[in-house]
Scaffold this motif. Sequence first.
Motif, PDB file in Angstrom:
ATOM      1  N   LYS A 197      -2.324   2.779 -22.529  1.00 22.65           N
ATOM      2  CA  LYS A 197      -1.778   1.724 -21.684  1.00 22.65           C
ATOM      3  C   LYS A 197      -1.902   0.360 -22.374  1.00 22.65           C
ATOM      4  CE  LYS A 197      -1.172   0.662 -16.850  1.00 22.65           C
ATOM      5  NZ  LYS A 197      -1.274   1.168 -15.491  1.00 22.65           N
TER       6      LYS A 197
ATOM      7  N   CYS B 154       0.833  -1.204   0.000  1.00 21.52           N
ATOM      8  CA  CYS B 154       0.000   0.000   0.000  1.00 21.52           C
ATOM      9  C   CYS B 154       0.867   1.254   0.000  1.00 21.52           C
ATOM     10  CB  CYS B 154      -0.869   0.075   1.253  1.00 21.52           C
ATOM     11  SG  CYS B 154      -1.717  -1.432   1.650  1.00 21.52           S
ATOM     12  N   TYR B 155       0.600   2.127  -0.933  1.00 18.17           N
ATOM     13  CA  TYR B 155       1.286   3.413  -0.942  1.00 18.17           C
ATOM     14  C   TYR B 155       0.231   4.505  -1.090  1.00 18.17           C
ATOM     15  CZ  TYR B 155       4.363   7.192  -2.396  1.00 18.17           C
ATOM     16  OH  TYR B 155       5.020   8.387  -2.499  1.00 18.17           O
TER      17      TYR B 155
ATOM     18  N   ASN C 288       9.467   5.112   1.173  1.00 19.76           N
ATOM     19  CA  ASN C 288       8.927   4.542  -0.058  1.00 19.76           C
ATOM     20  C   ASN C 288      10.029   3.850  -0.858  1.00 19.76           C
ATOM     21  OD1 ASN C 288       8.176   5.446  -3.263  1.00 19.76           O
ATOM     22  ND2 ASN C 288       6.663   4.324  -2.101  1.00 19.76           N
TER      23      ASN C 288
ATOM     24  N   GLY D 105       9.074   1.542  -3.452  1.00 19.32           N
ATOM     25  CA  GLY D 105       8.489   1.059  -4.711  1.00 19.32           C
ATOM     26  C   GLY D 105       7.717  -0.241  -4.525  1.00 19.32           C
ATOM     27  N   HIS D 106       6.780  -0.441  -5.429  1.00 18.69           N
ATOM     28  CA  HIS D 106       5.851  -1.567  -5.362  1.00 18.69           C
ATOM     29  C   HIS D 106       6.564  -2.916  -5.208  1.00 18.69           C
ATOM     30  CE1 HIS D 106       2.946  -4.246  -7.804  1.00 18.69           C
ATOM     31  NE2 HIS D 106       2.620  -4.304  -6.539  1.00 18.69           N
TER      32      HIS D 106
ATOM     33  N   ASP E 154       4.236   1.154   2.243  1.00 17.08           N
ATOM     34  CA  ASP E 154       5.457   1.493   1.524  1.00 17.08           C
ATOM     35  C   ASP E 154       5.787   2.978   1.714  1.00 17.08           C
ATOM     36  OD1 ASP E 154       7.590   1.445  -0.178  1.00 17.08           O
ATOM     37  OD2 ASP E 154       6.408   1.398  -2.021  1.00 17.08           O
TER      38      ASP E 154
ATOM     39  N   ALA F 266       8.130  -3.343  -1.774  1.00 15.03           N
ATOM     40  CA  ALA F 266       7.107  -3.478  -0.736  1.00 15.03           C
ATOM     41  C   ALA F 266       6.526  -4.895  -0.773  1.00 15.03           C
ATOM     42  CB  ALA F 266       6.000  -2.437  -0.946  1.00 15.03           C
TER      43      ALA F 266
ATOM     44  N   GLU G 110      -2.793   4.826   0.239  1.00 16.46           N
ATOM     45  CA  GLU G 110      -4.055   4.196  -0.158  1.00 16.46           C
ATOM     46  C   GLU G 110      -5.173   4.438   0.853  1.00 16.46           C
ATOM     47  OE1 GLU G 110      -4.545   3.104  -3.002  1.00 16.46           O
ATOM     48  OE2 GLU G 110      -2.829   1.992  -3.817  1.00 16.46           O
TER      49      GLU G 110
ATOM     50  N   ARG H 139     -10.425  -7.409 -14.900  1.00 15.18           N
ATOM     51  CA  ARG H 139      -9.835  -6.374 -14.067  1.00 15.18           C
ATOM     52  C   ARG H 139     -10.679  -5.114 -14.131  1.00 15.18           C
ATOM     53  NH1 ARG H 139      -4.196  -4.908 -11.990  1.00 15.18           N
ATOM     54  NH2 ARG H 139      -3.903  -2.756 -12.590  1.00 15.18           N
TER      55      ARG H 139
ATOM     56  N   ASP I 286      -2.917  -6.153  -5.216  1.00 14.82           N
ATOM     57  CA  ASP I 286      -2.860  -4.698  -5.034  1.00 14.82           C
ATOM     58  C   ASP I 286      -3.963  -4.234  -4.094  1.00 14.82           C
ATOM     59  OD1 ASP I 286      -0.836  -4.708  -6.811  1.00 14.82           O
ATOM     60  OD2 ASP I 286      -1.942  -3.747  -8.456  1.00 14.82           O
ATOM     61  N   ALA I 287      -3.757  -3.053  -3.538  1.00 12.37           N
ATOM     62  CA  ALA I 287      -4.703  -2.544  -2.555  1.00 12.37           C
ATOM     63  C   ALA I 287      -5.945  -1.935  -3.200  1.00 12.37           C
ATOM     64  CB  ALA I 287      -4.016  -1.492  -1.690  1.00 12.37           C
ATOM     65  N   ASP I 288      -5.902  -1.667  -4.496  1.00  7.27           N
ATOM     66  CA  ASP I 288      -6.928  -0.800  -5.076  1.00  7.27           C
ATOM     67  C   ASP I 288      -8.171  -1.523  -5.586  1.00  7.27           C
ATOM     68  OD1 ASP I 288      -5.793  -2.070  -7.160  1.00  7.27           O
ATOM     69  OD2 ASP I 288      -5.153  -0.284  -8.230  1.00  7.27           O
TER      70      ASP I 288
ATOM     71  N   GLN J 269      -8.613  -3.496  -7.973  1.00  3.85           N
ATOM     72  CA  GLN J 269      -8.752  -3.672  -9.428  1.00  3.85           C
ATOM     73  C   GLN J 269      -8.834  -5.148  -9.780  1.00  3.85           C
ATOM     74  OE1 GLN J 269      -5.438  -0.996 -10.939  1.00  3.85           O
ATOM     75  NE2 GLN J 269      -7.020  -0.702 -12.482  1.00  3.85           N
TER      76      GLN J 269
ATOM     77  N   GLU K  68      -5.841   7.647  -6.981  1.00  2.24           N
ATOM     78  CA  GLU K  68      -5.169   7.706  -8.267  1.00  2.24           C
ATOM     79  C   GLU K  68      -4.161   6.585  -8.395  1.00  2.24           C
ATOM     80  OE1 GLU K  68      -3.845  11.626  -9.352  1.00  2.24           O
ATOM     81  OE2 GLU K  68      -5.994  11.730  -9.842  1.00  2.24           O
ATOM     82  N   SER K  69      -3.792   6.272  -9.618  1.00  2.18           N
ATOM     83  CA  SER K  69      -2.750   5.271  -9.843  1.00  2.18           C
ATOM     84  C   SER K  69      -1.448   5.742  -9.198  1.00  2.18           C
ATOM     85  CB  SER K  69      -2.538   5.063 -11.335  1.00  2.18           C
ATOM     86  OG  SER K  69      -1.412   4.235 -11.518  1.00  2.18           O
TER      87      SER K  69
HETATM   88  N1  UDP Z   1       2.427   0.718  -4.633  1.00  2.00           N
HETATM   89  C1  UDP Z   1       3.437   0.628  -3.667  1.00  2.00           C
HETATM   90  N2  UDP Z   1       4.517   1.465  -3.774  1.00  2.00           N
HETATM   91  C2  UDP Z   1       4.657   2.371  -4.790  1.00  2.00           C
HETATM   92  C3  UDP Z   1       3.635   2.417  -5.790  1.00  2.00           C
HETATM   93  C4  UDP Z   1       2.546   1.569  -5.678  1.00  2.00           C
HETATM   94  O1  UDP Z   1       3.352  -0.171  -2.741  1.00  2.00           O
HETATM   95  O2  UDP Z   1       5.657   3.087  -4.808  1.00  2.00           O
HETATM   96  C5  UDP Z   1       1.250  -0.189  -4.519  1.00  2.00           C
HETATM   97  C6  UDP Z   1      -0.092   0.503  -4.576  1.00  2.00           C
HETATM   98  O3  UDP Z   1      -0.501   0.948  -3.312  1.00  2.00           O
HETATM   99  C7  UDP Z   1      -0.991  -0.590  -5.132  1.00  2.00           C
HETATM  100  C8  UDP Z   1      -0.065  -1.374  -6.029  1.00  2.00           C
HETATM  101  O4  UDP Z   1       1.270  -1.046  -5.634  1.00  2.00           O
HETATM  102  O5  UDP Z   1      -1.461  -1.446  -4.102  1.00  2.00           O
HETATM  103  C9  UDP Z   1      -0.272  -1.080  -7.492  1.00  2.00           C
HETATM  104  O6  UDP Z   1      -0.267   0.292  -7.732  1.00  2.00           O
HETATM  105  P1  UDP Z   1      -1.367   1.016  -8.629  1.00  2.00           P
HETATM  106  O7  UDP Z   1      -2.690   0.366  -8.446  1.00  2.00           O
HETATM  107  O8  UDP Z   1      -1.326   2.475  -8.348  1.00  2.00           O
HETATM  108  O9  UDP Z   1      -0.794   0.719 -10.082  1.00  2.00           O
HETATM  109  P2  UDP Z   1      -1.658   0.517 -11.437  1.00  2.00           P
HETATM  110  O10 UDP Z   1      -2.721  -0.486 -11.130  1.00  2.00           O
HETATM  111  O11 UDP Z   1      -2.215   1.852 -11.761  1.00  2.00           O
HETATM  112  O12 UDP Z   1      -0.650   0.024 -12.410  1.00  2.00           O
END
Ligand code: UDP
Length: 323
Positions: free
Chosen positions: A149, A22-23, A88, A90-91, A60, A94, A25, A213, A111-113, A115, A220-221
């Motif tokens: 994308k 989670c970053y 932080n 990065g994903h 993160d 983390a 979130e 998905r 992921d936390a979001d 999706q 936001e992303s």
């Molecule tokens: N995330 C993280 N550190 C970062 C960037 C993202 O832990 O520096 C996490 C974020 O919280 C989410 C996951 O990685 O749970 C994926 O990110 P995101 O959904 O924003 O990416 P997208 O789906 O837009 O590619």
Amino acid sequence: MENIVKPKLSFKNTKLSVVVPCYNEEEVLPETNSRLLELMKEMQELGLVSQDSFIYYVDDGSKDKTWELISKFNQQHACIRGIKLSRNRGHQNALIAGLFNADGEAIVSIDADLQDDIQVIKEMIYKFNEGCEIVYGVRSSRETDSFFKRVTAQLYYKLLKTMGVDIIYNHADYRLMSKRVIDCLKDFNEVNLFLRGIIPQLGFNTATVYYERGERFAGESKYPLSKMLALAADGVTSFSVVPLRMITWIGLGVSLASLAMVVWIFVAKFALEATIPGWASTVLPIYFIGGIQLLSIGILGEYLSKVYMETKQRPRFFIEEIR
Ligand code: UDP
Ligand code: MG
């Protein structure tokens, strides 16, 4: 890729850990948490996962209330744990922090979001109980993505494939891994661990489950174009030396072409008696070869920087707090 079907023993009380990086979130976490808890309860009632299964949230280095929320969840529910990174990282880092600290026979990263459809976790566990140690969550369509994308992702997968990198199409970091697979990952010492590229190299019985998905639930992303490009470059340079080899081939091609040009000049001068026209034929190759040289130096630089970073063997992350 298809899984090997073994006798079905689906209800096994698997000890499960779900790892959620989670970053920033705070907007989605309450919803994510309640849905994951609900799913966990349902799976426990089904006898699919054990009572000592856990959800791990990895903060993160968020700048918002993410860690406060995680601490609150941790106080309210015994099955929730939190890992706070010192900043932080990065994903991927983390995620690795969570995977390496989680226990459980099966570990799912998501992921936390919201999706990724969390209901698919049940299917993943069925596959795990059938003997699969890696189960990839693959999105069946990319309709919710922007045109940009979609196109760039497609090109990227093609590029990796031609460079000999084995990567699962339309699979991000939504997957189940057995404890044994996580232990294998721990043997990879490279600092920049690109999980999507490493995991298909491990072997073991694997399976794929498909899902739609959706859109991000809120917020936001956290993956702007710059981070996406960095991840893409990592994916290539960590697994393939084809770009380096390409420099040789391009160099060879250009040299051969210039040889052909010498022949042509002789023909033009002595056989056709046409004088060599203007500066275009002089200046163009200079720009062309100059461009190729810069590109080649750039590619070399990419790999050199990788060697430089890896020789330092710096730690991937620091954990500030565990709850
Ligand atoms: N995330 C993280 N550190 C970062 C960037 C993202 O832990 O520096 C996490 C974020 O919280 C989410 C996951 O990685 O749970 C994926 O990110 P995101 O959904 O924003 O990416 P997208 O789906 O837009 O590619
Ligand atoms: Mg997302």
